[in-house]
Design a protein around this motif. Structure first.
Motif, PDB file in Angstrom:
ATOM      1  N   TYR A 107      -8.639   9.006   1.707  1.00  0.00           N
ATOM      2  CA  TYR A 107      -9.149   9.772   1.467  1.00  0.00           C
ATOM      3  C   TYR A 107     -10.564   8.709   2.101  1.00  0.00           C
ATOM      4  O   TYR A 107     -10.631   8.188   2.504  1.00  0.00           O
ATOM      5  CB  TYR A 107      -9.189   8.589  -0.130  1.00  0.00           C
ATOM      6  CG  TYR A 107      -8.244   8.975  -1.275  1.00  0.00           C
ATOM      7  CD1 TYR A 107      -7.847  10.469  -1.487  1.00  0.00           C
ATOM      8  CD2 TYR A 107      -7.653   8.046  -1.884  1.00  0.00           C
ATOM      9  CE1 TYR A 107      -6.916  10.269  -2.356  1.00  0.00           C
ATOM     10  CE2 TYR A 107      -7.065   8.361  -1.997  1.00  0.00           C
ATOM     11  CZ  TYR A 107      -6.159   9.241  -2.589  1.00  0.00           C
ATOM     12  OH  TYR A 107      -4.802   9.522  -2.922  1.00  0.00           O
ATOM     13  N   PRO A 147      -9.380   6.366  -8.570  1.00  0.00           N
ATOM     14  CA  PRO A 147      -8.265   4.792  -7.918  1.00  0.00           C
ATOM     15  C   PRO A 147      -8.152   4.885  -9.231  1.00  0.00           C
ATOM     16  O   PRO A 147      -7.677   5.006 -10.044  1.00  0.00           O
ATOM     17  CB  PRO A 147      -9.526   3.668  -8.613  1.00  0.00           C
ATOM     18  CG  PRO A 147     -10.923   4.116  -8.489  1.00  0.00           C
ATOM     19  CD  PRO A 147     -10.712   6.008  -8.291  1.00  0.00           C
ATOM     20  N   ASN A 151      -6.838   2.028   2.090  1.00  0.00           N
ATOM     21  CA  ASN A 151      -6.846   3.274   2.021  1.00  0.00           C
ATOM     22  C   ASN A 151      -7.804   3.830   1.812  1.00  0.00           C
ATOM     23  O   ASN A 151      -7.899   5.143   1.350  1.00  0.00           O
ATOM     24  CB  ASN A 151      -6.012   3.568   0.457  1.00  0.00           C
ATOM     25  CG  ASN A 151      -6.531   3.686  -0.343  1.00  0.00           C
ATOM     26  OD1 ASN A 151      -7.095   2.456  -0.619  1.00  0.00           O
ATOM     27  ND2 ASN A 151      -5.911   4.434  -1.310  1.00  0.00           N
ATOM     28  N   VAL A 152      -8.975   3.607   2.480  1.00  0.00           N
ATOM     29  CA  VAL A 152     -10.684   4.446   1.989  1.00  0.00           C
ATOM     30  C   VAL A 152     -11.386   4.340   3.082  1.00  0.00           C
ATOM     31  O   VAL A 152     -11.300   3.594   4.017  1.00  0.00           O
ATOM     32  CB  VAL A 152     -11.158   4.017   0.950  1.00  0.00           C
ATOM     33  CG1 VAL A 152     -12.708   5.084   1.004  1.00  0.00           C
ATOM     34  CG2 VAL A 152     -10.575   4.985  -0.541  1.00  0.00           C
ATOM     35  N   VAL A 185      -0.033   2.905  -3.188  1.00  0.00           N
ATOM     36  CA  VAL A 185      -0.732   4.062  -3.121  1.00  0.00           C
ATOM     37  C   VAL A 185      -0.650   5.151  -2.204  1.00  0.00           C
ATOM     38  O   VAL A 185      -1.412   6.201  -1.973  1.00  0.00           O
ATOM     39  CB  VAL A 185      -2.644   4.063  -2.997  1.00  0.00           C
ATOM     40  CG1 VAL A 185      -3.301   3.010  -4.006  1.00  0.00           C
ATOM     41  CG2 VAL A 185      -2.398   2.855  -1.360  1.00  0.00           C
ATOM     42  N   MET A 241     -12.212  -0.751  -6.968  1.00  0.00           N
ATOM     43  CA  MET A 241     -12.470  -0.400  -5.457  1.00  0.00           C
ATOM     44  C   MET A 241     -13.294  -1.435  -5.125  1.00  0.00           C
ATOM     45  O   MET A 241     -14.141  -1.987  -5.617  1.00  0.00           O
ATOM     46  CB  MET A 241     -13.833   0.275  -5.850  1.00  0.00           C
ATOM     47  CG  MET A 241     -12.936   1.927  -7.122  1.00  0.00           C
ATOM     48  SD  MET A 241     -14.485   3.589  -6.527  1.00  0.00           S
ATOM     49  CE  MET A 241     -15.991   3.187  -6.815  1.00  0.00           C
ATOM     50  N   ASN A 296      -8.668   1.463  -4.680  1.00  0.00           N
ATOM     51  CA  ASN A 296      -8.757   1.775  -3.869  1.00  0.00           C
ATOM     52  C   ASN A 296     -10.026   0.352  -2.518  1.00  0.00           C
ATOM     53  O   ASN A 296     -10.688  -0.260  -2.994  1.00  0.00           O
ATOM     54  CB  ASN A 296      -9.782   3.376  -3.786  1.00  0.00           C
ATOM     55  CG  ASN A 296      -9.558   4.333  -4.267  1.00  0.00           C
ATOM     56  OD1 ASN A 296      -7.904   4.831  -3.722  1.00  0.00           O
ATOM     57  ND2 ASN A 296      -9.854   4.953  -4.796  1.00  0.00           N
ATOM     58  N   GLY A 311      -9.079  11.515  -5.471  1.00  0.00           N
ATOM     59  CA  GLY A 311      -8.468  10.279  -4.657  1.00  0.00           C
ATOM     60  C   GLY A 311      -9.052   8.827  -5.828  1.00  0.00           C
ATOM     61  O   GLY A 311      -9.916   7.556  -5.731  1.00  0.00           O
ATOM     62  N   LYS A 366       0.920  -0.767   0.366  1.00  0.00           N
ATOM     63  CA  LYS A 366       0.179  -0.399  -0.398  1.00  0.00           C
ATOM     64  C   LYS A 366       0.914   1.411   0.299  1.00  0.00           C
ATOM     65  O   LYS A 366       0.315   1.751  -0.825  1.00  0.00           O
ATOM     66  CB  LYS A 366      -1.011   0.329   0.893  1.00  0.00           C
ATOM     67  CG  LYS A 366      -1.819   0.617   1.705  1.00  0.00           C
ATOM     68  CD  LYS A 366      -2.373   1.484   2.951  1.00  0.00           C
ATOM     69  CE  LYS A 366      -2.342   2.454   3.805  1.00  0.00           C
ATOM     70  NZ  LYS A 366      -3.717   2.438   4.481  1.00  0.00           N
TER      71      LYS A 366
END
Ligand code: 5AD
Ligand code: SF4
Ligand code: FES
Length: 350
Positions: free
Chosen positions: A38, A338, A284-285, A33, A215, A260, A336, A29
């Motif tokens: 986000y 993806p 990451n979201v 990213v 996502m 994401n 943000g 990660k």
């Protein structure tokens, strides 16, 4: 990673192997990213639903639910709150409905959000199965992203979790249509479902890869007392459900480095630090709830939903604090998008 390796990782249970898995996913990660989170402001628009999924607290036949529908002014006010707070995106979620009145109301809200934010607020829809025409209308009106969980990639398991008139193939075709139309497409599954095996979960990860999705939002299944699936079931094995949810995030990150992945609220329902653990395992979201507090208690898909008494600002402050403590940064004023979507668009311009 092949199927056997995925199964092997999803079967880890000793502390050392688990820490190794989460650590490896966190490194991937960080390299792809970044250590960036986000925010997607979640607006629970309505708990009216025409469906009867056996696991869900707001299913049509649950007569114990007080039904509500936000009016367009309330939805737009919440979206603007998120926009001004610097959230890159909002998610409009509700039970499923297919009337022209509903379709039109979403269209009008999308158009108004677009004009009031100069098109700078990315809008994600999570409004279930719809026709290609409807998806097309909402895309044209300003939605860029769509979340539709497949729930499980195993059609036989899907059939055990839904009434006969709910179709796995229809759902799959909806996902394909969303991809074809050009949405940034998200899907996901519930983990720890009754009858679900580790092989099913490995196949879910392979499904995400084969569908080339952008996502993922997935989380542990949590029983809701007033549902057929929970009736008579043993109490959920909470530590174990949390662990499987985290392992799925980690393996998804390893297999699909540039997508994401959300650390979902269901993780937090199982442990106060659940969402931080999700970020540490590769997510990451985060989708902070921005629904007006007065409606939150009526939108309970599962028992023990957190933040029922908090408001949008309190959830933001709470999450800011928690994310800072991990040494991660919140990307404000950034949609943000993806990386995976940007890359596939470059490969296949539409
Ligand atoms: N536990 C966890 N997740 C649930 N969902 C619905 N009911 C439950 C439950 N009991 C999830 C489904 C749906 C999403 C909006 O919420 O995956 O797609
Ligand atoms: Fe309706 Fe979605 Fe709940 Fe199924 S999971 S009953 S479609 S709100
Ligand atoms: Fe709502 Fe912590 S996220 S209060």
């Amino acid at each position: 990673m092949n199927r056997d390796e995925i199964i092997q990782k999803l079967s880890f249970s000793d502390e050392k192997s688990l820490a190794g898995l989460y650590g490896q996913a966190y490194r991937v990660k960080t390299e792809t990213v970044g250590r960036t989170v986000y925010f997607r402001g979640l607006i629970e628009m309505s708990n009216v639903c025409v469906k009867n999924c056996y696991y869900c607290g707001i299913r049509k036949d649950n007569a114990g639910v007080t039904r509500f529908t936000l009016d367009s002014g309330e939805i737009i006010a919440s979206a603007l709150w998120a926009y001004e707070a610097g959230y890159g995106s909002v998610v409009l979620q509700s039970g499923e409905r297919a009337s022209e009145e509903f379709i039109r109301s979403v269209e009008l809200v999308l158009a108004e959000i677009k004009s009031k934010t100069e098109g700078k607020l990315a809008v994600t829809l999570s409004l279930g199965e719809q026709t290609e025409e409807t998806y097309g209308r909402w895309l044209a009106a300003g939605a860029a992203r769509y979340l539709l969980r497949i729930e499980t990639s195993n059609p036989a398991l899907y059939a055990r979790l839904h009434p006969k008139d709910h179709s796995f193939d229809t759902r799959l075709n909806c996902l394909k249509t969303l991809r074809k139309l050009g949405y940034q497409t998200g899907t996901g599954v519930m983990t720890g479902l009754p009858f679900q095996t580790v092989e099913d979960l490995a196949n879910d990860i392979i499904f995400f890869r084969d569908m080339d999705i952008d996502m993922i939002g997935m989380g542990p299944y949590i029983p809701h007392a007033q549902t057929p699936l929970a009736a008579g079931a043993a109490p959920a094995m909470r530590p174990h459900s949390l662990e499987m949810g985290l392992k799925m995030i980690a393996v998804a990150r390893l297999v699909l480095p540039d997508i994401n992945i959300a650390a979902t609220t269901a993780l937090q329902a199982l442990s106060p630090a659940g969402r931080e653990l999700g970020l540490k395992a590769g997510a990451n979201v985060i989708m902070p709830n921005i629904t007006d507090t007065k409606y939150r208690a009526y939108y309970q898909l599962y028992d023990g939903k957190p933040c029922l008494d908090e408001n949008a600002g309190m959830c933001r402050d709470c999450l800011e604090q928690r994310i800072k403590s991990l040494g991660e940064e919140i990307a404000y004023f950034n949609p943000g998008t993806p990386l995976h979507y940007t890359a596939r668009l470059a490969r296949n311009p539409q």
